[in-house]
Structure formats: structure tokens, C-alpha cells
Write a protein that holds these residues in place. Structure first.
Motif, PDB file in Angstrom:
ATOM      1  N   LYS A  88       3.495   8.979  24.000  1.00  0.00           N
ATOM      2  CA  LYS A  88       3.363   9.344  22.581  1.00  0.00           C
ATOM      3  C   LYS A  88       2.661   8.233  21.796  1.00  0.00           C
ATOM      4  N   ILE A  89       3.023   6.982  22.092  1.00  0.00           N
ATOM      5  CA  ILE A  89       2.401   5.855  21.383  1.00  0.00           C
ATOM      6  C   ILE A  89       0.907   5.818  21.666  1.00  0.00           C
ATOM      7  N   SER A  90       0.548   5.996  22.937  1.00  0.00           N
ATOM      8  CA  SER A  90      -0.867   5.982  23.312  1.00  0.00           C
ATOM      9  C   SER A  90      -1.618   7.119  22.640  1.00  0.00           C
ATOM     10  N   LYS A  91      -0.995   8.271  22.575  1.00  0.00           N
ATOM     11  CA  LYS A  91      -1.638   9.419  21.943  1.00  0.00           C
ATOM     12  C   LYS A  91      -1.880   9.173  20.461  1.00  0.00           C
ATOM     13  N   HIS A  92      -0.898   8.583  19.811  1.00  0.00           N
ATOM     14  CA  HIS A  92      -1.036   8.300  18.382  1.00  0.00           C
ATOM     15  C   HIS A  92      -2.107   7.249  18.133  1.00  0.00           C
ATOM     16  N   ASN A  93      -2.184   6.262  19.027  1.00  0.00           N
ATOM     17  CA  ASN A  93      -3.145   5.177  18.839  1.00  0.00           C
ATOM     18  C   ASN A  93      -4.581   5.611  19.071  1.00  0.00           C
ATOM     19  N   THR A  94      -4.773   6.742  19.764  1.00  0.00           N
ATOM     20  CA  THR A  94      -6.133   7.215  20.025  1.00  0.00           C
ATOM     21  C   THR A  94      -6.727   7.971  18.854  1.00  0.00           C
ATOM     22  N   CYS A  95      -5.913   8.249  17.827  1.00  0.00           N
ATOM     23  CA  CYS A  95      -6.455   8.911  16.635  1.00  0.00           C
ATOM     24  C   CYS A  95      -7.479   8.004  15.969  1.00  0.00           C
ATOM     25  N   GLU A  96      -8.453   8.601  15.296  1.00  0.00           N
ATOM     26  CA  GLU A  96      -9.543   7.838  14.697  1.00  0.00           C
ATOM     27  C   GLU A  96      -9.055   6.895  13.622  1.00  0.00           C
ATOM     28  N   ASN A  97      -8.132   7.331  12.809  1.00  0.00           N
ATOM     29  CA  ASN A  97      -7.599   6.483  11.745  1.00  0.00           C
ATOM     30  C   ASN A  97      -6.182   6.917  11.425  1.00  0.00           C
ATOM     31  N   SER A  98      -5.561   6.129  10.594  1.00  0.00           N
ATOM     32  CA  SER A  98      -4.158   6.394  10.280  1.00  0.00           C
ATOM     33  C   SER A  98      -3.968   7.716   9.578  1.00  0.00           C
ATOM     34  N   SER A  99      -4.897   8.080   8.696  1.00  0.00           N
ATOM     35  CA  SER A  99      -4.744   9.337   7.962  1.00  0.00           C
ATOM     36  C   SER A  99      -4.772  10.517   8.906  1.00  0.00           C
ATOM     37  N   THR A 100      -5.727  10.484   9.885  1.00  0.00           N
ATOM     38  CA  THR A 100      -5.802  11.576  10.855  1.00  0.00           C
ATOM     39  C   THR A 100      -4.545  11.633  11.694  1.00  0.00           C
ATOM     40  N   ARG A 101      -4.068  10.453  12.126  1.00  0.00           N
ATOM     41  CA  ARG A 101      -2.881  10.392  12.951  1.00  0.00           C
ATOM     42  C   ARG A 101      -1.679  10.971  12.210  1.00  0.00           C
ATOM     43  N   LEU A 102      -1.546  10.602  10.959  1.00  0.00           N
ATOM     44  CA  LEU A 102      -0.391  11.061  10.197  1.00  0.00           C
ATOM     45  C   LEU A 102      -0.453  12.557   9.950  1.00  0.00           C
ATOM     46  N   CYS A 103      -1.665  13.062   9.743  1.00  0.00           N
ATOM     47  CA  CYS A 103      -1.794  14.488   9.496  1.00  0.00           C
ATOM     48  C   CYS A 103      -1.411  15.310  10.726  1.00  0.00           C
ATOM     49  N   LYS A 104      -1.666  14.751  11.933  1.00  0.00           N
ATOM     50  CA  LYS A 104      -1.391  15.493  13.157  1.00  0.00           C
ATOM     51  C   LYS A 104       0.078  15.453  13.548  1.00  0.00           C
ATOM     52  N   MET A 105       0.824  14.526  12.987  1.00  0.00           N
ATOM     53  CA  MET A 105       2.219  14.387  13.374  1.00  0.00           C
ATOM     54  C   MET A 105       3.075  15.432  12.666  1.00  0.00           C
ATOM     55  N   THR A 106       3.544  16.386  13.407  1.00  0.00           N
ATOM     56  CA  THR A 106       4.413  17.419  12.825  1.00  0.00           C
ATOM     57  C   THR A 106       5.702  17.493  13.648  1.00  0.00           C
ATOM     58  N   GLU A 107       5.783  18.474  14.562  1.00  0.00           N
ATOM     59  CA  GLU A 107       6.951  18.582  15.431  1.00  0.00           C
ATOM     60  C   GLU A 107       7.049  17.385  16.368  1.00  0.00           C
ATOM     61  N   GLU A 108       5.893  16.928  16.860  1.00  0.00           N
ATOM     62  CA  GLU A 108       5.892  15.768  17.743  1.00  0.00           C
ATOM     63  C   GLU A 108       6.466  14.544  17.037  1.00  0.00           C
ATOM     64  N   ASP A 109       6.161  14.455  15.737  1.00  0.00           N
ATOM     65  CA  ASP A 109       6.649  13.315  14.969  1.00  0.00           C
ATOM     66  C   ASP A 109       8.179  13.288  14.954  1.00  0.00           C
ATOM     67  N   ASN A 110       8.790  14.457  14.782  1.00  0.00           N
ATOM     68  CA  ASN A 110      10.253  14.525  14.774  1.00  0.00           C
ATOM     69  C   ASN A 110      10.825  14.047  16.107  1.00  0.00           C
ATOM     70  N   PHE A 111      10.224  14.527  17.208  1.00  0.00           N
ATOM     71  CA  PHE A 111      10.697  14.092  18.525  1.00  0.00           C
ATOM     72  C   PHE A 111      10.511  12.588  18.699  1.00  0.00           C
ATOM     73  N   PHE A 112       9.344  12.067  18.237  1.00  0.00           N
ATOM     74  CA  PHE A 112       9.048  10.645  18.434  1.00  0.00           C
ATOM     75  C   PHE A 112      10.073   9.772  17.709  1.00  0.00           C
ATOM     76  N   VAL A 113      10.368  10.106  16.452  1.00  0.00           N
ATOM     77  CA  VAL A 113      11.327   9.306  15.677  1.00  0.00           C
ATOM     78  C   VAL A 113      12.705   9.365  16.321  1.00  0.00           C
ATOM     79  N   GLU A 114      13.120  10.566  16.745  1.00  0.00           N
ATOM     80  CA  GLU A 114      14.425  10.697  17.397  1.00  0.00           C
ATOM     81  C   GLU A 114      14.454   9.942  18.722  1.00  0.00           C
TER      82      GLU A 114
END
Length: 664
Positions: A88-114
Motif C-alpha cells: 500500500k505504501i509503495s502504491k501511494h508513493n507512485t502517485c504523481e503528487n500528493s493531491s492525486t494520491r489523496l484523491c485516489k484514497m477512498t476505501e483503500e484509505d480506510n483499510f490502510f489507516v486501520e
């Protein structure tokens, strides 16, 4: 086994991957594809839930292990779980920028935080066992993954805090309509206001963004990364506040520059400072407090500490400027800006109270109060300077025409504006008296000597002020008395007693009208003062009539007109001649006198007409017949009764042209 569902990249392989979308138009084919996709996702979620439950059971096993020297064997699911988080960390880090990364985090984001929260608990549990045990390798592994996760979360938190839409917002206010529009990246849209004042919501984070920040902060603090979390939050919010202050056009100015500024320039800086302080009171601090409480809802001590440090950094900068202003040379014109600053700082305190730890709050409030007190003492000092200015205003030349003196206009307008700050000044002078009492007690002086004016006024039931005698009302009365004394002295510059009365009448009426026209100053001075002032003005009016027309009425009296029972023609001629001469002189001089108050001017003319015209008409009707012929009548009778009325209307116009335009 769970591990069979994970490939080398940390992706699940045991469940079929979702099929790629098909271009087939067959509705049955599309339906079948959707069913396969739903089945795949459900299977994936079941695997994740099973893995999470297994990790939780192992954490419970670690926590219930009494023999720390003999830890349980670490199952393979821990490595699997660590690889999933790394994926998950690697996938997030491959986003072009922070804004794009944050926009893509939805259900995955919930799992990642948990998952990170679960990893943190696992790492803490493993750390309870001694080094070199079977858990050491797993502890190193989970600690490394946790640190990478914390770095990502720290970056996410910074990006979220810096991604406030307020940086793209411009508010356009329209006074004709109760609406606001804003421009976001070039396009108009509606703006939801926090209140009816027209101010945009600050800070402008969407609710879901605040929720995400809250989850990140809670996770980082639980994982032991409280310092890193708070540091990121503190730096970004302080930078945001600095930008807000720049938008308000307030930037730090050193004390030396403030004290060297000309008043016109400094006045502009004070206006911007006041705007900044008010923004802190109504928008900035409440907004930052709300945001901090929301982000750190599970750790209120952090919220309080962060807000306290943020508020302190801003407030100290504001106080430095205010302190520098109080050190500039004092003058009467500065009073109202001082009072505006006083009120702005006074209103700032509630926005900080109950918002930070008691120690920090009390310290900051004490510093604000100290600056408020210095501004108050400056205001008291300016009033003392005003007293001295009145005392020292010694004129050698009278005001032409007995008009209202410039000093009267200045003082009364000054007091009128000052009384608009009545509540503030009442408090300032009350505090000043308490301070004086404190100093007197410290010096073992008798408190009875501190306020002699107040005691005298109270004991004598003075008519000067209202029933509620206060230090500020006494100050006001003192200034009024000084002004009266000064005007009395200035009236002696007039040689003509009648003009002296006009001067005192003009100034007395002006003072009275100013008091009646201001609800604030009228409340301080009271109705009794107004009635007595009216009586004094009427007294000047009567004195003027007596000085000016006493001789005129003696000339027009019927007494002394007869000799041995018959009207003496020589006396008639002498009386008409004397009347013409004295009225010509009165008209010549008093047409140049000034009464700018239209009502007073009208009252004077009406009273003169009611006094002179009936007497002249009676004398004219009774004794004109004793002049021998028309030629003789024309020689001695210069004015018809109606002429007198017309000439009286020239009085008090301030017109230098007198009899030249009238018939002679």
C-alpha cells in the motif's frame, strides 16, 4: 493458508482478479461480468478481514503472555500483513503528487489507516519482549514498516493541511444583495458563509478532509509519533496564519520604525493592525480552535497546546506593535485610535480564554491585559493633556463678531466623539482610579485625598452631571468647567458689553446643542446640567437686550415729553434725532456680529422686534403730528415702523456692509 493469496508484490492471488471491462453489447454478457467482479471483491474483502482477525488474535496472545522471556512463536501471517502494508505504501508513493494520491484514497484509505493502527499495536506488543528473543526479528520488521507508514502519514497530513481551498478563494461582496460569490480557479460558485458578516468559513477544509486528518493524527499519536504529528501540524498552521495576516496587510514592524513614523502613516498601520486583531478574534482563532479540536479530538491536551503556541506567536507580534504605539509622542488626535486598539485587544481575550492550558492562557492573557492597561493610561494622559491645552489657550485677539470660538468647537466635538466610547472610557477611568488608590495605599497616603472632586460633587449634589457620578463624568465636567473659565476670560477681550454677551451666548448655545445632540454626552452631563446651561444662556440674552436697547427704550418713553402740560416740539425733534443716531449705530455694528445658530438668531431678532417695534410704533403714532410740516417730518423721522422691522432682520448676519445700502 493465507500466505498463498499473496504474490511477490504483496497482492492477493488466491481470488480471481476483477475482469477487464468488455466492449460487448450483450446485456447478458455485461451482467455476467458484473457478477464476477462483485464475487471477486467480496472474496478479497473476506481474505482481508480474516487476515486482520488473525493479527488481532496474535496481539491478544502477546498481551496475555505472562512469561516475557518465553514469547509465543510468530506466525507467518505477520510477514504477510507487513508486506500488504508495504504494498500500500509503495502504491501511494507512485502517485504523481500528493493531491492525486489523496484523491485516489477512498476505501483503500480506510483499510490502510486501520492496518497501520493494527501494526502499531503489534509493534508495541512485540517490544515488551526482551531483545534476542524469537520476536526480535519480527519487531525489527514491523518497526521498519511502521516507520515507513508514519512517514507517509506525515506527508499526507502535511499535504492535506496545505491543500486548503482558501488559497484559491476570492470573496466578492455586494452591498445591494444579501449574497456572496467566490472565484475558484477562475469559475464562480456559491460560498457557504459561517455567519451573516460576509466572512468566508475559516479554515476552509471539507468535512471529509478533516475526518481524514483526525484519523492520521490519532494513528500517529497512538504509534508514538506524537512529536512528528504535532510538528507538522504546528508548522503548516502557523504558515497558514502568516498568510492570512499578509492578506490583511499586516506585517511585523520593529519598534524603532513605529516611533519614527509620521502620524498619517502610523494611523494607516494602526487601522490595518485593528483589522488584523478583529480578524483574529472573530475568525482566525475560533477557526484554528475548531480545527485543532477536530483533528486532535482524541488528544485534547495536544489541541490545547498547539492552539496556545499558535495564538501566542501571533498575539506577541500584535502586542509588540501596540507597545510601540504607546511609546510614541502622545497627542489629542491619537485618542480615538488608542481607544480602538484598546477595544480590539479587549475583545481578543475571549477568543483565547478556555482554549489553552491554564498556565499558558493566564500568561498570554496577562500580557494582553498589560498592553490594554498601557493603552488605557495613554488615554487618561491624553485627557490630562486636553485640560492643559484648554488652560494654556490664551488669546489676545477676540473672535470677529462674537462668533463661536474655535476652541469651543474643537473641545465639544472632541468630547462628542470621546463619549461614543463612553463605556470604554468609564472602564478606563475606573481602572485608573483603582490604580491611583493602590499606589496611594502602598505609599501609606489617605485614600480620602485621591478623589476630592468626586467627593465634592457627591456631597454638594452638583448640577453638573447625572445622578450616577463616575470618574469619567467628573473628568468631563472638569473639562467643561475649564472651557467655561477660558471663554469667560476671552469674553473680556470685547470692549462692547453687548458683544461680550453675544459671544458668551453663542458659545453657551453651541455647547448646549452639542450636549443635547449626543445621547452619550447628554447621558453623562444629565438633564439638570442642560436646564442650568439654558438658564445661563437666557441670562446672557437678557443682559444683551439691556445693554443694547436700554437707552433706545428710554428715548422712546412718553415720559418727559410735556412742558407745562403741552408736548414740547423741541423734545420731540430731539428724541427722533437721538433714536435715529443710536439705531443707526446699533444696525451698523450688529449687522456685522455673528450668530450662526439659526434658531438663536431667529429668537434674538424676534425678541428685539417685540421689544423695539411696539415702542417705536407707539412713539411714532403719538408724537409725529407735532412736527410742523412734511419737510420737517422728513428731516427728523428717518424710519417708518416697518423699516425698523426690516433692519432688525440684518442683525447677526456677519455682513460688513451696513447702512450704505439703506436709505439715509
Amino acid at each position: 493458508m493465507v500466505k498463498n493469496h499473496l504474490d511477490k508484490n504483496g497482492s492477493f492471488t488466491g481470488s480471481p482478479k476483477p475482469p477487464h471491462p468488455t466492449t460487448s453489447t450483450d446485456p447478458h454478457s455485461r451482467k455476467g461480468s458484473q457478477e464476477e467482479l462483485d464475487h471477486s471483491l467480496n472474496h478479497h474483502n473476506e481474505d482481508v478481514k480474516k487476515l486482520s482477525d488473525d493479527v488481532d488474535r496474535f496481539i491478544d496472545e502477546l498481551s496475555t503472555c505472562d512469561d516475557k522471556s518465553n514469547p509465543p512463536e510468530v506466525p507467518e501471517i505477520i510477514e504477510t500483513f507487513s508486506k500488504i502494508i508495504e504494498s500500500k505504501i509503495s502504491k501511494h508513493n507512485t502517485c504523481e503528487n500528493s493531491s492525486t494520491r489523496l484523491c485516489k484514497m477512498t476505501e483503500e484509505d480506510n483499510f490502510f489507516v486501520e492496518a497501520v493502527s493494527r501494526l502499531s499495536k503489534l509493534t508495541n506488543s512485540l517490544s515488551e519482549f526482551p531483545s534476542g528473543s524469537t520476536t526480535t526479528r519480527s519487531l525489527n520488521r514491523t518497526s521498519m514498516v511502521l516507520q515507513r507508514a508514519m512517514t507517509l502519514m506525515e506527508e499526507d497530513l502535511r499535504a492535506l493541511l496545505e491543500d486548503s481551498s482558501s488559497s484559491h478563494v476570492k470573496v466578492y461582496k455586494n452591498s445591494s444583495f444579501n449574497s456572496n460569490r467566490l472565484l475558484v480557479d477562475g469559475e464562480q460558485c456559491s460560498l457557504t458563509l459561517s455567519d451573516s458578516s460576509g466572512e468566508e468559513e475559516y479554515p476552509s477544509f471539507p468535512p471529509d478532509t478533516v475526518t481524514r486528518m483526525n484519523r492520521i493524527a490519532s494513528t500517529m499519536i497512538m504509534a508514538g509519533y506524537e512529536t512528528e504529528c504535532c510538528q507538522v501540524y504546528s508548522i503548516t498552521r502557523r504558515n497558514a496564519c502568516v498568510e492570512q495576516m499578509k492578506k490583511l496587510e499586516f506585517e511585523k514592524i520593529n519598534m524603532e520604525d513605529v516611533q519614527r513614523m509620521q502620524w498619517d502613516s502610523l494611523e494607516g498601520e494602526i487601522t490595518r493592525w485593528i483589522r488584523a486583531v478583529k480578524s483574529c478574534s472573530t475568525t482566525l482563532f475560533p477557526g484554528e480552535k475548531r480545527l485543532g479540536d477536530s483533528v486532535f479530538s482524541e488528544s485534547p491536551m495536544n489541541s490545547q497546546s498547539l492552539f496556545s503556541n499558535l495564538a501566542r506567536a501571533i498575539v506577541i507580534q500584535l502586542l509588540d506593535f501596540a507597545e510601540a504605539v504607546t511609546m510614541t509622542k502622545r497627542s489629542a488626535e491619537k485618542l480615538f485610535k488608542y481607544l480602538d486598539m484598546y477595544e480590539a485587544l479587549r475583545d481578543l481575550i475571549p477568543s483565547i480564554k478556555n482554549s489553552s492550558s491554564n498556565e499558558c492562557e493566564n500568561e498570554l492573557n496577562s500580557e494582553i491585559q498589560a498592553t490594554i492597561d498601557r493603552l488605557g493610561e495613554s488615554a487618561v494622559s491624553i485627557f490630562s493633556d486636553l485640560e492643559n491645552s484648554i488652560k494654556n489657550d490664551v488669546a489676545r485677539t477676540p473672535v470677529p463678531g462674537g462668533a463661536v470660538h474655535p476652541l469651543t468647537r474643537y473641545v465639544m466635538n472632541y468630547l462628542k466623539y470621546a463619549c461614543e466610547y463612553k463605556i470604554t472610557l468609564e472602564h478606563i477611568f475606573h481602572q485608573h482610579v483603582k490604580f491611583e488608590e493602590s499606589n496611594a495605599n502602598a505609599n501609606s497616603n489617605s485614600p480620602a485625598k485621591l478623589m476630592p472632586t468626586l467627593e465634592v460633587e457627591a456631597e454638594n449634589d452638583s448640577p453638573h452631571c447625572n445622578s450616577e457620578t463616575t470618574p469619567f463624568s467628573i473628568q468631563l465636567v472638569t473639562i467643561m468647567d475649564l472651557l467655561d473659565t477660558n471663554l469667560e476670560a476671552k469674553s473680556n477681550l470685547y470692549r462692547d458689553p453687548a458683544l461680550r454677551d453675544i459671544f458668551l451666548m453663542n458659545n453657551g448655545r453651541y455647547i448646549l446643542q452639542k450636549v443635547k445632540g449626543s445621547a452619550e454626552i447628554h447621558q453623562v452631563m444629565g438633564d439638570t446640567w442642560c436646564r442650568r446651561r439654558s438658564t445661563i444662556v437666557r441670562h446672557y440674552h437678557k443682559n444683551y437686550q439691556r445693554e443694547t436697547f436700554g437707552k433706545v427704550l428710554q428715548i422712546l418713553t412718553h415720559d418727559g415729553m410735556q412742558v407745562h402740560g403741552k408736548v414740547a416740539k423741541t423734545t420731540v425733534k430731539e428724541r427722533f434725532k437721538n433714536f435715529n443716531a443710536i439705531f443707526d449705530e446699533i444696525h451698523r455694528s450688529q449687522s456685522t456680529w455673528v450668530v450662526s445658530d439659526e434658531q438663536l438668531q431667529s429668537e434674538l431678532r424676534v425678541s428685539i422686534s417685540s421689544l423695539v417695534i411696539p415702542a417705536y410704533r407707539s412713539f411714532f403714532g403719538r408724537f409725529r403730528q407735532y412736527l410742523d410740516n412734511a419737510k420737517q417730518a422728513e428731516k427728523y423721522i428717518k424710519y417708518q415702523p416697518e423699516d425698523i422691522e426690516i433692519l432688525i432682520d440684518d442683525f447677526f448676519d456677519g455682513n460688513s456692509t451696513s447702512m450704505a445700502r439703506r436709505k439715509t
